[in-house]
Design an enzyme around this catalytic site. Structure first.
Site, PDB file in Angstrom:
ATOM      1  N   HIS A 168       0.787  -1.056   0.036  1.00 27.51           N
ATOM      2  CA  HIS A 168      -0.250   0.088  -0.209  1.00 27.51           C
ATOM      3  C   HIS A 168       1.008   1.428   0.187  1.00 27.51           C
ATOM      4  O   HIS A 168       2.004   1.109   0.443  1.00 27.51           O
ATOM      5  CB  HIS A 168      -0.990  -0.061   1.350  1.00 27.51           C
TER       6      HIS A 168
ATOM      7  N   THR B 164      -5.722  21.369   8.657  1.00 26.03           N
ATOM      8  CA  THR B 164      -6.125  20.105   8.089  1.00 26.03           C
ATOM      9  C   THR B 164      -5.984  20.061   6.757  1.00 26.03           C
ATOM     10  O   THR B 164      -5.640  21.132   6.187  1.00 26.03           O
ATOM     11  CB  THR B 164      -7.619  19.993   8.446  1.00 26.03           C
TER      12      THR B 164
END
Ligand SMILES: [Fe+2]
Length: 604
Positions: free
Chosen positions: A11, A548
């Protein structure tokens, strides 16, 4: 000497370029392909790394892959024969499709480089790559090294010593006894996705009561004084490649796993709190063992478990090491970087001199876009942008917007390498507003979340807001917020509702237990972001911003100016900064396709 490191087919595929020992470029494939955790051969990331250095593939001196596929194949084969109920036939059915490609790796790499590379293809082991990514970029001449993850070939955890340009790994824990897989099993059981939901489980822990900790340590984990452990395989199914957890596991915790769309109950919160405790206990014990064996003052960390910033925070506060350095791309993407560094320093024995800050360059190692590329994207979208005579004029304008409570998408400079946005691909907001956590979640991310956002704070002022404030440039340490917990700890509300009642100076970035995932920002690593924080602090007295990642839920962090513009237009972001341009939402022409955009990313 040009060395390309590659991680792929598991991954988070990635590529990294190291020139004469200096980290020149590193990027994760998902940013280019817009497929989160993309595990394909990182063709686009490789292409970009080469272009960033102005190199043709033929100019590479070595290509290093981040693990040894044949040993990994042997591990999967052996454990399937030992654990799978159907033995070899079951193994063949369960054999992941990537394994095929991995076994033909030189051919895949050759194809990925367009047949233009004729040099050697080398292999580091998975944990060598992690260890190298943790030590070589660190600011330490010598340090203990600890790698913790799910599994590579056989190792699931290793520790050793780094000195100058050499790393020696001393001990390992082996599959199936794995901290990463243990945590992933609880992640999946609680209804979150493996490899992306671990962060959510960590964020859920502060809501829970760790009432299962003793059960886990009594029934599942046989933990020894030195931090080594043995996992009772009757509770798991991953060694057979089938599922993570068994019926016995489900019975122990009162029923089947939570379905991903079902509401989160107190059970999941308590499980999250309990397994978090167990992880912290194991990490602290291993650290004490490694410290006793090495006598080192410094510790380097890498591997996916090193992204557990709550455990990292405890390790720093309570552990025996004076200083920590954690590879920001601690997961397998960082293996690409480690593999390339391991070749230059470890295998070729080139001298290494630790840099006082570190050699990770703020982890701002990814693609950047110049004014011309940005203006071209602005023109293509018919967007309306403002220019400024100087960068400081732009910075002042951004701070004014933030101080007025507006939400600003900030896209500037090189992209971050690693899962966290550190200012260059970030959405920024005033953390003092009580409703900002909800506003950001509902209007920008299109989700209701039980997690707060992270605070970015001027390095010099971190100690005014956070206990045990220390350098945390890569947002990998959780620390208590000063005044962040109500007196007597009488939290209001029930369950995830409690986040709305958080108080203290910066509620949008404070968790229900009064903690925060701190990023300290200094002018050396990121001058622009530092200037924005400084200008915001001059207006408001608050040197903290909520930070964020620049994306919606399920979307990889934005890659180019067009991605950023689209995300800006299809969300309730008020202002967008693209390099040296500023765009205000009301000035933009209408644009269609918001619903399709939101649907195009699977919630994770
Ligand atoms: Fe790993």
């Amino acid at each position: 000497m040009n060395i390309l490191g590659i991680s792929a087919f598991f991954h988070d595929s990635a590529a990294a370029l190291v020139q004469h020992g200096r980290i020149v470029a590193a990027a994760q494939e998902e940013r280019f392909t817009r497929r989160k955790h993309d595990d394909a051969f990182p063709a686009r990331a490789v292409e970009w790394c080469l272009a960033a250095a102005g190199l043709p593939a033929a100019a590479l001196d070595a290509v290093v892959f981040y693990e040894k596929p044949l040993i990994k194949f042997e591990r999967i084969l052996e454990s399937s024969l030992a654990f799978a109920p159907g033995g070899f036939p079951a193994f063949l059915r369960a054999m992941p499709p990537w394994l095929q490609r991995k076994l033909h790796l030189p051919r895949e790499i050759d194809k990925g480089l367009g047949g233009r590379y004729a040099g050697p293809i080398l292999f580091a082991t998975h944990h060598e790559s992690h260890a190298a990514s943790g030590f070589y970029p660190s600011p330490f001449e010598e340090a203990a090294i600890l790698t913790l993850d799910g599994v590579g070939e056989w190792s699931t955890a290793t520790w050793g010593i780094g000195r100058g340009s050499q790393i020696r790994l001393e001990e390992e824990l082996r599959f199936p006894h794995s901290l990463g897989l243990l945590y992933s099993a609880f992640t999946l059981f609680c209804g979150f996705r493996v490899n992306s939901g671990e962060y959510k489980l960590m964020g859920l822990a502060p809501y829970g009561d760790p009432r299962f900790t003793d059960t886990i340590l009594r029934e599942i984990v046989d933990l020894r004084a030195d931090g080594s452990f043995w996992l009772d395989q009757r509770f798991f199914r991953y060694a057979a490649g089938l599922r993570m957890t068994s019926g016995r596991f489900h019975r122990l915790f009162g029923g089947p796993p939570r379905r991903p769309d079902a509401p989160i109950t107190q059970r999941e919160m308590d499980l999250a709190a309990s397994i978090q405790r167990v992880i912290e206990e194991i990490v602290l014990r291993i650290a004490r063992h490694v410290h006793a064996r090495t006598g080192m003052a410094n510790l380097c960390l890498a591997g996916g478990v090193a992204l557990n910033c709550v455990a990292n925070g405890r390790l720093l506060r309570e552990g025996p090491f004076a200083r920590l350095w954690i590879q920001p791309a601690a997961g397998d993407a960082g293996g690409a970087l480690g593999a390339a560094l391991a070749h230059w320093f470890g295998h070729l024995g080139n001298p290494r001199h630790a840099e006082p800050v570190d050699a990770q360059r703020g982890s701002l190692l990814g693609p950047a876009f110049d004014d011309a590329a940005i203006d071209e994207a602005i023109a293509r979208h018919g967007a309306v942008a403002e220019s400024f005579p100087t960068e400081s004029a732009l910075v002042e304008a951004v701070a004014t917007e933030l101080a007025a409570g507006r939400i600003v998408g900030h896209f500037a400079g090189a992209a971050e390498f690693g899962p966290r946005a550190l200012g260059n691909r970030s959405i920024l907001a005033d953390p003092r507003a009580a409703d900002m956590q909800r506003r950001l979640n509902l209007a920008i991310k299109f989700r209701e979340s039980f997690r707060p956002f992270a605070p970015a704070v001027l390095t010099g002022r971190a100690s005014e807001f956070f206990e045990h404030a220390t350098d945390s440039p890569y947002m990998l340490l959780v620390a208590p917020v000063i005044g962040g917990r109500p007196a007597g700890d009488t939290a209001q509300g029930v369950g995830i509702e409690r986040l709305r009642h958080v108080c203290g100076p910066v509620p949008a970035v404070t968790h229900v237990d009064g903690s925060a995932r701190v990023q300290t920002v200094d002018a050396a690593r990121n001058p622009r972001f530092h200037a924005i924080l400084d200008a915001f602090a001059r207006r408001t007295g608050c040197p903290v911003l909520a930070n964020t990642s620049f994306n919606i839920r399920g979307e990889p962090i934005v890659h180019d100016p067009a991605d950023a513009y689209r995300c800006f237009m299809f969300t309730d972001m008020d202002v967008l900064v693209l390099g040296n341009r500023l765009l205000r939402k009301p000035a933009q022409p209408a644009i269609e396709g918001a619903a399709a955009y939101q649907r195009s990313f699977k919630p994770d």
